[in-house]
Design a protein around this motif. Structure first.
Motif, PDB file in Angstrom:
ATOM      1  N   UNK A 177     -19.220 -14.896  22.038  1.00 55.69           N
ATOM      2  CA  UNK A 177     -19.389 -16.315  21.564  1.00 55.69           C
ATOM      3  C   UNK A 177     -18.351 -16.637  20.265  1.00 55.69           C
ATOM      4  N   UNK A 178     -18.508 -15.802  19.464  1.00 59.81           N
ATOM      5  CA  UNK A 178     -17.624 -15.828  18.245  1.00 59.81           C
ATOM      6  C   UNK A 178     -16.312 -16.008  18.786  1.00 59.81           C
ATOM      7  N   UNK A 179     -15.621 -15.328  19.620  1.00 60.17           N
ATOM      8  CA  UNK A 179     -14.274 -15.269  20.165  1.00 60.17           C
ATOM      9  C   UNK A 179     -13.753 -16.687  20.821  1.00 60.17           C
ATOM     10  N   UNK A 180     -14.946 -17.221  21.574  1.00 59.51           N
ATOM     11  CA  UNK A 180     -14.617 -18.586  22.148  1.00 59.51           C
ATOM     12  C   UNK A 180     -14.503 -19.624  21.086  1.00 59.51           C
ATOM     13  N   UNK A 181     -15.679 -19.534  20.238  1.00 60.11           N
ATOM     14  CA  UNK A 181     -15.742 -20.780  19.072  1.00 60.11           C
ATOM     15  C   UNK A 181     -14.465 -20.658  18.447  1.00 60.11           C
ATOM     16  N   UNK A 182     -13.951 -19.435  17.854  1.00 59.94           N
ATOM     17  CA  UNK A 182     -12.809 -19.468  17.158  1.00 59.94           C
ATOM     18  C   UNK A 182     -11.478 -20.054  17.945  1.00 59.94           C
ATOM     19  N   UNK A 183     -11.430 -19.751  19.251  1.00 52.65           N
ATOM     20  CA  UNK A 183     -10.284 -20.242  19.886  1.00 52.65           C
ATOM     21  C   UNK A 183     -10.402 -21.725  20.010  1.00 52.65           C
ATOM     22  N   UNK A 184     -11.550 -22.037  20.069  1.00 54.73           N
ATOM     23  CA  UNK A 184     -11.520 -23.715  20.149  1.00 54.73           C
ATOM     24  C   UNK A 184     -11.391 -24.342  18.868  1.00 54.73           C
ATOM     25  N   UNK A 185     -12.088 -23.791  17.887  1.00 54.95           N
ATOM     26  CA  UNK A 185     -11.909 -24.425  16.573  1.00 54.95           C
ATOM     27  C   UNK A 185     -10.334 -24.338  16.087  1.00 54.95           C
ATOM     28  N   UNK A 186      -9.681 -23.203  16.234  1.00 50.83           N
ATOM     29  CA  UNK A 186      -8.443 -22.973  15.857  1.00 50.83           C
ATOM     30  C   UNK A 186      -7.479 -24.018  16.518  1.00 50.83           C
TER      31      UNK A 186
END
Length: 230
Positions: free
Chosen positions: A161-170
């Motif tokens: 989940x952290x990797x997914x949200x990071x990719x989207x927020x970036x």
């Protein structure tokens, strides 16, 4: 034979007949189900509950659901002829009424297939053309169709989940709502996010390449209203 004289007898800005919850909302549910499958279904079974089950033919809900599966917009002039269009396209469908209770009286469960693709979806038309989707392939979600949704299947592993949200927020895309459901610890999981805008194709490719991601789909009712129908 056309069952309604014109499209505005079931859907339109002047609602003199059936309610928008039985028509416009049903179209939107059909379109979401089609996008969840990823293509126009070859076979569709729609299980109707509550008010949908009681009045679906009289209110044109059946025509609306079929139209949505063919990706028609809520004001498409072909909606009264949805059955004929489905026959021309070879899309098989059936309606089943259920006496079981549902969370909302205007509820439908879709069971769709196209080739090797299969999916199920449960949604309800809650009034004024608004909808809510509560299940995608037995995973619990809360989607409205008002915003684009990014839906990912993945392993229930730490850090996903952290990797997914990071990719989207970036990428600069804002996540308005997110829900995660899983089959069990370390089993299959599903994350559904409503975003303010649709992530760009390179962002989606980045998401697909992340570890433990099985599949990703974007559900966006603003996409293809005029160009992708049928």
């Amino acid at each position: 034979m056309t069952r309604f004289k014109d499209v505005f007898s079931i859907i339109g800005p002047a609602m003199t007949g059936p309610s928008s919850s039985h028509t416009a909302g049903a179209v939107r549910l059909g379109r979401i189900a089609r996008q969840w499958l990823g293509t126009r279904p070859e076979k569709a079974k729609m299980i109707l509950y509550g008010s949908f089950a009681d009045t679906y033919r009289g209110h044109g809900t059946d025509l609306a659901l079929i139209s949505g599966l063919m990706n028609m917009a809520t004001d498409d002039e072909r909606i009264p002829d949805a059955e004929e269009w489905a026959e021309k396209l070879g899309m098989e469908y059936e309606f089943v009424t259920s006496g079981l209770p549902a969370a909302h009286p205007n509820t439908v469960k879709f069971e769709l297939s196209a080739g090797e693709r299969t999916c199920t979806m449960v949604g309800a038309s809650i009034g004024g053309g608004n909808v809510t989707v509560s299940l995608l392939d037995d995973f619990r979600v809360q989607l409205t169709g008002d915003f684009p949704a990014v839906v990912l299947r993945h392993s229930d592993k730490a850090g996903v989940i952290a990797s997914v949200t990071t990719a989207i927020s970036e990428s600069g895309v804002n996540i308005g709502f997110m829900q995660v459901d899983r089959k069990g610890r370390d089993g299959e999981a599903l994350t559904a996010m409503e975003t303010d805008t649709v992530p760009a194709s390179d962002v989606l490719m980045r998401l697909k390449s992340l570890p433990h991601i099985f599949d990703i789909k974007v559900i966006d009712l603003k996409k293809g209203d005029d160009t992708d129908a049928v």
